[in-house]
Motif scaffolding. Sequence first.
Motif, PDB file in Angstrom:
ATOM      1  N   ILE A 418      -9.087   4.361   6.207  1.00 28.07           N
ATOM      2  CA  ILE A 418      -8.414   3.399   5.334  1.00 28.07           C
ATOM      3  C   ILE A 418      -7.338   2.687   6.147  1.00 28.07           C
ATOM      4  N   ARG A 419      -6.572   1.770   5.504  1.00 30.02           N
ATOM      5  CA  ARG A 419      -5.569   0.957   6.194  1.00 30.02           C
ATOM      6  C   ARG A 419      -6.187   0.343   7.452  1.00 30.02           C
ATOM      7  N   SER A 420      -7.259  -0.393   7.261  1.00 30.23           N
ATOM      8  CA  SER A 420      -8.105  -0.776   8.387  1.00 30.23           C
ATOM      9  C   SER A 420      -8.586  -2.211   8.264  1.00 30.23           C
ATOM     10  N   ALA A 421      -9.162  -2.689   9.380  1.00 28.27           N
ATOM     11  CA  ALA A 421      -9.708  -4.049   9.424  1.00 28.27           C
ATOM     12  C   ALA A 421     -10.922  -4.078  10.332  1.00 28.27           C
ATOM     13  N   LEU A 422     -11.858  -4.925   9.990  1.00 23.99           N
ATOM     14  CA  LEU A 422     -12.997  -5.235  10.848  1.00 23.99           C
ATOM     15  C   LEU A 422     -12.720  -6.592  11.473  1.00 23.99           C
ATOM     16  N   ILE A 423     -12.628  -6.619  12.814  1.00 23.56           N
ATOM     17  CA  ILE A 423     -12.256  -7.850  13.519  1.00 23.56           C
ATOM     18  C   ILE A 423     -13.441  -8.337  14.333  1.00 23.56           C
ATOM     19  N   ARG A 424     -13.776  -9.616  14.125  1.00 22.48           N
ATOM     20  CA  ARG A 424     -14.889 -10.251  14.831  1.00 22.48           C
ATOM     21  C   ARG A 424     -14.395 -11.611  15.329  1.00 22.48           C
ATOM     22  N   GLY A 425     -14.068 -11.663  16.616  1.00 21.47           N
ATOM     23  CA  GLY A 425     -13.579 -12.915  17.174  1.00 21.47           C
ATOM     24  C   GLY A 425     -12.262 -13.326  16.550  1.00 21.47           C
ATOM     25  N   ASN A 426     -12.231 -14.522  15.939  1.00 26.70           N
ATOM     26  CA  ASN A 426     -10.990 -15.018  15.331  1.00 26.70           C
ATOM     27  C   ASN A 426     -10.951 -14.782  13.824  1.00 26.70           C
ATOM     28  N   LYS A 427     -11.758 -13.830  13.344  1.00 25.83           N
ATOM     29  CA  LYS A 427     -11.783 -13.521  11.914  1.00 25.83           C
ATOM     30  C   LYS A 427     -11.641 -12.017  11.700  1.00 25.83           C
ATOM     31  N   ALA A 428     -11.074 -11.667  10.551  1.00 26.59           N
ATOM     32  CA  ALA A 428     -10.907 -10.255  10.219  1.00 26.59           C
ATOM     33  C   ALA A 428     -11.126 -10.053   8.730  1.00 26.59           C
ATOM     34  N   SER A 429     -11.666  -8.893   8.386  1.00 30.01           N
ATOM     35  CA  SER A 429     -11.768  -8.458   6.999  1.00 30.01           C
ATOM     36  C   SER A 429     -10.908  -7.223   6.828  1.00 30.01           C
ATOM     37  N   LEU A 430      -9.955  -7.289   5.890  1.00 32.46           N
ATOM     38  CA  LEU A 430      -9.092  -6.154   5.579  1.00 32.46           C
ATOM     39  C   LEU A 430      -9.536  -5.548   4.261  1.00 32.46           C
ATOM     40  N   PHE A 431      -9.362  -4.237   4.122  1.00 32.90           N
ATOM     41  CA  PHE A 431      -9.861  -3.529   2.949  1.00 32.90           C
ATOM     42  C   PHE A 431      -8.768  -2.646   2.356  1.00 32.90           C
ATOM     43  N   ALA A 432      -8.749  -2.550   1.033  1.00 33.89           N
ATOM     44  CA  ALA A 432      -7.833  -1.634   0.350  1.00 33.89           C
ATOM     45  C   ALA A 432      -8.422  -1.310  -1.019  1.00 33.89           C
ATOM     46  N   GLY A 433      -8.195  -0.077  -1.471  1.00 28.61           N
ATOM     47  CA  GLY A 433      -8.734   0.351  -2.756  1.00 28.61           C
ATOM     48  C   GLY A 433      -7.699   1.091  -3.574  1.00 28.61           C
ATOM     49  N   CYS A 434      -8.076   1.414  -4.804  1.00 29.39           N
ATOM     50  CA  CYS A 434      -7.183   2.173  -5.682  1.00 29.39           C
ATOM     51  C   CYS A 434      -8.020   3.094  -6.561  1.00 29.39           C
ATOM     52  N   GLY A 435      -7.406   4.185  -6.964  1.00 31.56           N
ATOM     53  CA  GLY A 435      -8.074   5.128  -7.845  1.00 31.56           C
ATOM     54  C   GLY A 435      -7.901   4.724  -9.295  1.00 31.56           C
ATOM     55  N   VAL A 436      -9.026   4.505  -9.966  1.00 30.70           N
ATOM     56  CA  VAL A 436      -8.999   4.045 -11.356  1.00 30.70           C
ATOM     57  C   VAL A 436      -9.265   5.226 -12.285  1.00 30.70           C
ATOM     58  N   VAL A 437      -8.357   5.445 -13.234  1.00 27.21           N
ATOM     59  CA  VAL A 437      -8.551   6.414 -14.305  1.00 27.21           C
ATOM     60  C   VAL A 437      -8.500   5.655 -15.632  1.00 27.21           C
ATOM     61  N   LYS A 438      -8.700   6.359 -16.746  1.00 29.01           N
ATOM     62  CA  LYS A 438      -8.941   5.658 -18.004  1.00 29.01           C
ATOM     63  C   LYS A 438      -7.759   4.812 -18.478  1.00 29.01           C
ATOM     64  N   ASP A 439      -6.519   5.168 -18.047  1.00 28.95           N
ATOM     65  CA  ASP A 439      -5.369   4.377 -18.488  1.00 28.95           C
ATOM     66  C   ASP A 439      -4.863   3.417 -17.412  1.00 28.95           C
ATOM     67  N   SER A 440      -5.668   3.142 -16.391  1.00 23.73           N
ATOM     68  CA  SER A 440      -5.266   2.215 -15.329  1.00 23.73           C
ATOM     69  C   SER A 440      -5.133   0.797 -15.863  1.00 23.73           C
ATOM     70  N   GLN A 441      -4.179   0.051 -15.286  1.00 21.21           N
ATOM     71  CA  GLN A 441      -3.959  -1.340 -15.653  1.00 21.21           C
ATOM     72  C   GLN A 441      -4.383  -2.229 -14.476  1.00 21.21           C
ATOM     73  N   PRO A 442      -5.281  -3.196 -14.699  1.00 21.25           N
ATOM     74  CA  PRO A 442      -5.801  -4.016 -13.596  1.00 21.25           C
ATOM     75  C   PRO A 442      -4.717  -4.667 -12.741  1.00 21.25           C
ATOM     76  N   GLU A 443      -3.687  -5.221 -13.357  1.00 21.14           N
ATOM     77  CA  GLU A 443      -2.662  -5.901 -12.575  1.00 21.14           C
ATOM     78  C   GLU A 443      -1.876  -4.915 -11.711  1.00 21.14           C
ATOM     79  N   ALA A 444      -1.603  -3.739 -12.244  1.00 17.95           N
ATOM     80  CA  ALA A 444      -0.885  -2.726 -11.466  1.00 17.95           C
ATOM     81  C   ALA A 444      -1.723  -2.242 -10.286  1.00 17.95           C
ATOM     82  N   GLU A 445      -3.010  -2.083 -10.505  1.00 16.52           N
ATOM     83  CA  GLU A 445      -3.888  -1.644  -9.416  1.00 16.52           C
ATOM     84  C   GLU A 445      -3.997  -2.740  -8.343  1.00 16.52           C
ATOM     85  N   TYR A 446      -4.033  -3.974  -8.776  1.00 16.54           N
ATOM     86  CA  TYR A 446      -4.057  -5.097  -7.825  1.00 16.54           C
ATOM     87  C   TYR A 446      -2.804  -5.089  -6.961  1.00 16.54           C
ATOM     88  N   GLU A 447      -1.645  -4.875  -7.577  1.00 19.26           N
ATOM     89  CA  GLU A 447      -0.389  -4.830  -6.825  1.00 19.26           C
ATOM     90  C   GLU A 447      -0.384  -3.639  -5.858  1.00 19.26           C
TER      91      GLU A 447
END
Length: 464
Positions: A418-447
């Motif tokens: 985790i806390r990682s990136a895939l770098i190809r030349g002058n471009k990169a893809s960054l990734f991050a996730g969150c654990g969703v449970v039944k009372d999760s709020q979409p905006e809070a998980e996005y933040e």
Amino acid sequence: MLQVKTFHIEDKLRKVHEEAVGKNLSLLMSATEKIEGVDPLSFFDQGKRIDEHRHFWKSAEEDFTLVGIGSAISISKEGQGRFQETDKELSEWRNNVRQWNPYDKKGTGTVALGGFGFRPDSTAEEPWEEFPNSNMTIPEFLLTSDEAGSFLTTNLLIHPDDDIEAVIQKSEEDKRKLCTSYSDEHAPVHLEKIEEVRPEEWKRTIAEATEKLADGTLSKVVLAREVRLTFDSAASITKVLQDLSSMQNSSYVFAFEHKGAYFVGATPERLVKVENDELFSACLAGTTPRGDSEEEDERLGCELLGDHKNRLEHDFVVQMIRGAVETYAQDVDIPETPLLYKLRNLQHLYTPVRASLKEGFSLLDVVKDLHPTPALGGLPQQQAVDYIENHELMNRGWYAGPIGWIDGGRNGEFAVAIRSALIRGNKASLFAGCGVVKDSQPEAEYEETKVKLKPMLAVLGGEE
């Protein structure tokens, strides 16, 4: 000045070649020397002059770094049996290696470095086209650095029809290149564009997941998202590693290169470590930012320790890891309550795990059963993985998969990518996730994902 304490590797190579010719069989030769005056980042940087297959691993908790250049043995498997098949093939090579290693040092000799994709099937879809589903490589040249000094292992696969004198000459030339200090200034990249991939749609998947969780089919599911960066020029991976090592010194800093693409990051999350048959794992789940002041930092930490959603998410991980470790280890010791694990940008709930690995099992046996932990997949494990495959808006590739190393003496360590990136030349893809449970709020998980993206953004031209 570089000094190499050698025992005439050339003579060893000639001897192995004679045996290979006599048996009409390719043989793996491994020889380890103690060296002085080589910086791991310089070794990695000079490796680009030799091969586009490089590995970098820096421990989170000790002075221990591995750098692999080239490939003597490369093992790529996919499917449900990929861990067992990789382990079996590594054992076959090691059982027949012609090895000279006078040092009783972990991480020397026929060390294999690499990782496994999150899913057991192929990952060769955008943006992971250059990466196999899994790969563990015994590099041609391995630098091992720790508090006792530096060691250089040369691993070469010798074929009966080799011109052995040419092999010897090339090997010595490559070592000289690798051990020459670099003096280039690696300029930081300039970020031109940040693109969040379908953020509103991702929030809707969180809302949909909470509905699924409410009916009791799942207890938790982890959903990740992607952010794409564009730079004004190709990123220097050496510079990225240098900055990560400086800024994230409590994390595992890593890089894996395949065909000119790099998977790089600084993960705080150990999956499992084995050293002298002692097993160590860690439960890391539940996240909050660091505070701007000591008082705010303490308040945020206390709130995290008392937060029901985060404590529940953390307990899922603890119970799953306990079950997996007890299969392969004895004398399992897990504290009842978590601690705070503080990083530069974030603090996490943390519970250490300690045990003794049983005879007849390997590190990859444990990795197989630990992956994916509830912190990266969910619970129940298989139902959560199936849900991710059907609903997540990106291809994880190696993101959230196990990455690390294993030597020929049952020592090794894997972390979660985790806390990682895939770098190809002058471009990169960054990734991050969150654990969703039944009372999760979409905006809070996005933040929360925005906070988790900060460490990689900070070394790629964005704001910390």
